[in-house]
Design a protein around this motif. Structure first.
Motif, PDB file in Angstrom:
ATOM      1  N   SER A  16      -1.255  -9.316  11.113  1.00 28.78           N
ATOM      2  CA  SER A  16      -1.940 -10.165  10.137  1.00 28.78           C
ATOM      3  C   SER A  16      -2.722  -9.310   9.145  1.00 28.78           C
ATOM      4  O   SER A  16      -2.776  -9.627   7.950  1.00 28.78           O
ATOM      5  N   CYS A  17      -3.302  -8.216   9.602  1.00 28.62           N
ATOM      6  CA  CYS A  17      -4.046  -7.327   8.693  1.00 28.62           C
ATOM      7  C   CYS A  17      -3.100  -6.481   7.851  1.00 28.62           C
ATOM      8  O   CYS A  17      -3.365  -6.239   6.667  1.00 28.62           O
ATOM      9  N   ARG A  18      -1.998  -6.039   8.434  1.00 25.44           N
ATOM     10  CA  ARG A  18      -1.006  -5.304   7.632  1.00 25.44           C
ATOM     11  C   ARG A  18      -0.456  -6.193   6.525  1.00 25.44           C
ATOM     12  O   ARG A  18      -0.353  -5.773   5.364  1.00 25.44           O
ATOM     13  N   LYS A  19      -0.108  -7.411   6.875  1.00 24.46           N
ATOM     14  CA  LYS A  19       0.410  -8.338   5.869  1.00 24.46           C
ATOM     15  C   LYS A  19      -0.650  -8.623   4.789  1.00 24.46           C
ATOM     16  O   LYS A  19      -0.308  -8.838   3.625  1.00 24.46           O
ATOM     17  N   ALA A  20      -1.919  -8.595   5.177  1.00 24.39           N
ATOM     18  CA  ALA A  20      -2.985  -8.899   4.227  1.00 24.39           C
ATOM     19  C   ALA A  20      -3.085  -7.859   3.122  1.00 24.39           C
ATOM     20  O   ALA A  20      -3.496  -8.179   2.004  1.00 24.39           O
ATOM     21  N   ILE A  21      -2.722  -6.604   3.422  1.00 25.67           N
ATOM     22  CA  ILE A  21      -2.865  -5.568   2.392  1.00 25.67           C
ATOM     23  C   ILE A  21      -1.532  -5.123   1.806  1.00 25.67           C
ATOM     24  O   ILE A  21      -1.507  -4.376   0.826  1.00 25.67           O
ATOM     25  N   LEU A  22      -0.417  -5.590   2.368  1.00 28.87           N
ATOM     26  CA  LEU A  22       0.885  -5.061   1.954  1.00 28.87           C
ATOM     27  C   LEU A  22       1.166  -5.309   0.473  1.00 28.87           C
ATOM     28  O   LEU A  22       1.643  -4.410  -0.239  1.00 28.87           O
ATOM     29  N   ALA A  23       0.868  -6.510  -0.012  1.00 31.50           N
ATOM     30  CA  ALA A  23       1.146  -6.819  -1.419  1.00 31.50           C
ATOM     31  C   ALA A  23       0.333  -5.914  -2.344  1.00 31.50           C
ATOM     32  O   ALA A  23       0.842  -5.441  -3.372  1.00 31.50           O
ATOM     33  N   THR A  24      -0.918  -5.655  -1.973  1.00 30.11           N
ATOM     34  CA  THR A  24      -1.761  -4.771  -2.782  1.00 30.11           C
ATOM     35  C   THR A  24      -1.209  -3.355  -2.784  1.00 30.11           C
ATOM     36  O   THR A  24      -1.154  -2.697  -3.840  1.00 30.11           O
ATOM     37  N   VAL A  25      -0.802  -2.870  -1.630  1.00 29.63           N
ATOM     38  CA  VAL A  25      -0.239  -1.519  -1.523  1.00 29.63           C
ATOM     39  C   VAL A  25       1.020  -1.400  -2.377  1.00 29.63           C
ATOM     40  O   VAL A  25       1.202  -0.419  -3.124  1.00 29.63           O
ATOM     41  N   GLU A  26       1.886  -2.390  -2.290  1.00 29.10           N
ATOM     42  CA  GLU A  26       3.132  -2.333  -3.059  1.00 29.10           C
ATOM     43  C   GLU A  26       2.875  -2.479  -4.557  1.00 29.10           C
ATOM     44  O   GLU A  26       3.477  -1.765  -5.370  1.00 29.10           O
ATOM     45  N   ARG A  27       1.986  -3.384  -4.909  1.00 31.57           N
ATOM     46  CA  ARG A  27       1.719  -3.621  -6.329  1.00 31.57           C
ATOM     47  C   ARG A  27       1.171  -2.370  -7.007  1.00 31.57           C
ATOM     48  O   ARG A  27       1.502  -2.083  -8.165  1.00 31.57           O
ATOM     49  N   ARG A  28       0.381  -1.602  -6.284  1.00 24.51           N
ATOM     50  CA  ARG A  28      -0.229  -0.402  -6.861  1.00 24.51           C
ATOM     51  C   ARG A  28       0.549   0.874  -6.504  1.00 24.51           C
ATOM     52  O   ARG A  28       0.073   1.982  -6.758  1.00 24.51           O
ATOM     53  N   ASN A  29       1.727   0.688  -5.930  1.00 25.20           N
ATOM     54  CA  ASN A  29       2.601   1.807  -5.551  1.00 25.20           C
ATOM     55  C   ASN A  29       1.847   2.858  -4.746  1.00 25.20           C
ATOM     56  O   ASN A  29       1.956   4.064  -4.971  1.00 25.20           O
ATOM     57  N   ALA A  30       1.080   2.387  -3.777  1.00 25.36           N
ATOM     58  CA  ALA A  30       0.387   3.266  -2.845  1.00 25.36           C
ATOM     59  C   ALA A  30       1.257   3.461  -1.603  1.00 25.36           C
ATOM     60  O   ALA A  30       2.381   2.945  -1.531  1.00 25.36           O
ATOM     61  N   LEU A  31       0.728   4.204  -0.629  1.00 27.24           N
ATOM     62  CA  LEU A  31       1.476   4.475   0.597  1.00 27.24           C
ATOM     63  C   LEU A  31       0.593   4.162   1.793  1.00 27.24           C
ATOM     64  O   LEU A  31      -0.497   4.726   1.942  1.00 27.24           O
TER      65      LEU A  31
END
Length: 388
Positions: free
Chosen positions: A99-114
């Motif tokens: 649930s926490c991984r899913k919570a930040i995944l969109a932000t990580v992908e949108r900002r092309n982070a790792l």
């Protein structure tokens, strides 16, 4: 330094004139997941300190910027956004629950982070912006189902916390048990922070249905309470064990080892693994965090992924996401569990499945292990019915 390693100041980043490689660290030290997430945090801290004491990466120390999300998806989301914007971080080590991984995944992908994610999970995910170093279902669930059917019997009771990881993991376990000729006698869910009366009703239902084994995906403090109530009810794990993918040494000690003897966990790592790398790791971990510190799968995966990162960074010479990903894919490392490798096909990691049984010391006796590391198959394309 503070031996509890609960804050940024407690991680030794080394010293010197060179500018640091700044990375984000998101693991909880508060909330219902504080036990496993503190172990994630400690494994991360230990590896960073080792690397920095050895001269850093290309002569520059790793500097962690740490926040405590307190086991809540909303704080995870908020702190990930802060790391990637205000702190100008592009690499994050973090998350335990799905649930926490899913919570930040969109932000990580949108900002092309790792994101480097060191926890077992339910599979059925791939992101070019995530390196997955915990077990996929074909590296723990598959082996556990077969072991339980062969050694305890065909009747399974499934109980989980009510969020994505338990529901998906129970779906996979139901399919595996059914395919192997077993039977799921019940499947039930409790809240992520369940009241003890809710757990007592579950345990009473277990007693009434008398399954061969209980498969639990109840996590955090709820899982600890379930194990205590199970024994309070007079149920014996040596004849009817609770089997888990998440219950590690730290939580067993918090529950009380005497209440847990005979329970089973399927994981790539236990502190009793007999390898030179693990003896060094356990010694270093307990030297850093205390002679009685529990060394767990959560600490181990967080530890070796920092070393994978440092190796990739030395070759990429940059925190650029694509350059780091290109550098880490295919990388091997002698982790405490054994030789691991990041699979270029799916960003997951080759791991060595094991099954452990709790002993009276709160450690796990390894009762089965794979002959070689298993290729990750997060979508269960090839492995779900593979008997090799």
């Amino acid at each position: 330094m503070d031996g509890t390693v609960d804050n940024l100041a407690s991680i030794d980043t080394g010293s010197g004139p060179a500018s640091a490689w700044r990375v984000g660290v998101l693991f909880s030290r508060k909330g219902h997941m504080r036990e496993p997430e503190t172990e994630h945090f400690r494994g991360t801290a230990l590896a960073i300190e080792e690397i920095n004491l050895a001269g850093g990466v290309l002569g520059r120390p790793i500097e962690p910027v740490c926040y405590d999300p307190e086991s809540t998806p909303e704080l995870y989301r908020r702190y990930a956004e802060r790391l990637l914007t205000e702190d100008n971080i592009s690499t994050i080590f973090g998350c335990c629950t799905s649930s926490c991984r899913k919570a930040i995944l969109a932000t990580v992908e949108r900002r092309n982070a790792l994101l480097w994610y060191p926890s077992l999970y339910e599979g059925f995910e791939y992101s070019p912006n995530v390196i997955y170093t915990g077990a996929a279902p074909n590296q723990n669930s598959l082996q556990l189902a077969r072991h339980l059917l062969a050694n305890y019997g065909p009747r399974f009771y499934l109980v989980g916390s009510d969020y994505i990881y338990p529901r998906e993991s129970n779906r996979i376990m139901r399919d595996l048990v059914s395919h192997e000729g077993g039977e799921v006698v019940a499947e039930t869910y409790v809240s992520e922070q369940p009241h003890q009366d809710q757990l007592r009703r579950v345990v009473e239902d277990i007693r009434r249905r008398a399954p061969s084994v209980v498969f639990s995906t109840v996590v955090g403090q709820g899982g600890q309470a379930l194990y205590r109530i199970f024994r309070e009810a007079g149920l014996d794990p040596r004849s009817m064990p609770i089997a888990s993918l998440t219950m590690a040494e730290g939580e067993i000690r918090a529950i009380g080892p005497e209440l847990c003897v005979g329970h089973i966990t399927s994981a790539p790592y236990f502190s009793t693994v007999d390898t030179p790398a693990n003896r060094r790791f356990v010694g270093a971990y307990r030297s850093r965090f205390g002679a009685d510190a529990a060394v767990t799968m959560y600490a181990e995966a967080a530890y070796f992924q920092i070393h994978l990162f440092a190796d990739a960074l030395a070759r990429a010479k940059s925190l650029d996401t694509q350059r780091l990903v290109d550098a880490v894919l295919g990388t091997e490392f002698d982790a405490p569990q054994g030789r691991i490798r990041v699979d270029p096909d799916n960003n997951h990691t080759y791991l060595l499945p094991r099954i452990g049984m709790v002993n009276e010391h709160g450690d796990f006796d390894i009762v089965w292990q794979a002959r070689a590391p298993v290729k990750p198959d997060p979508y269960l394309v090839d492995h779900i019915y593979d008997h090799a």
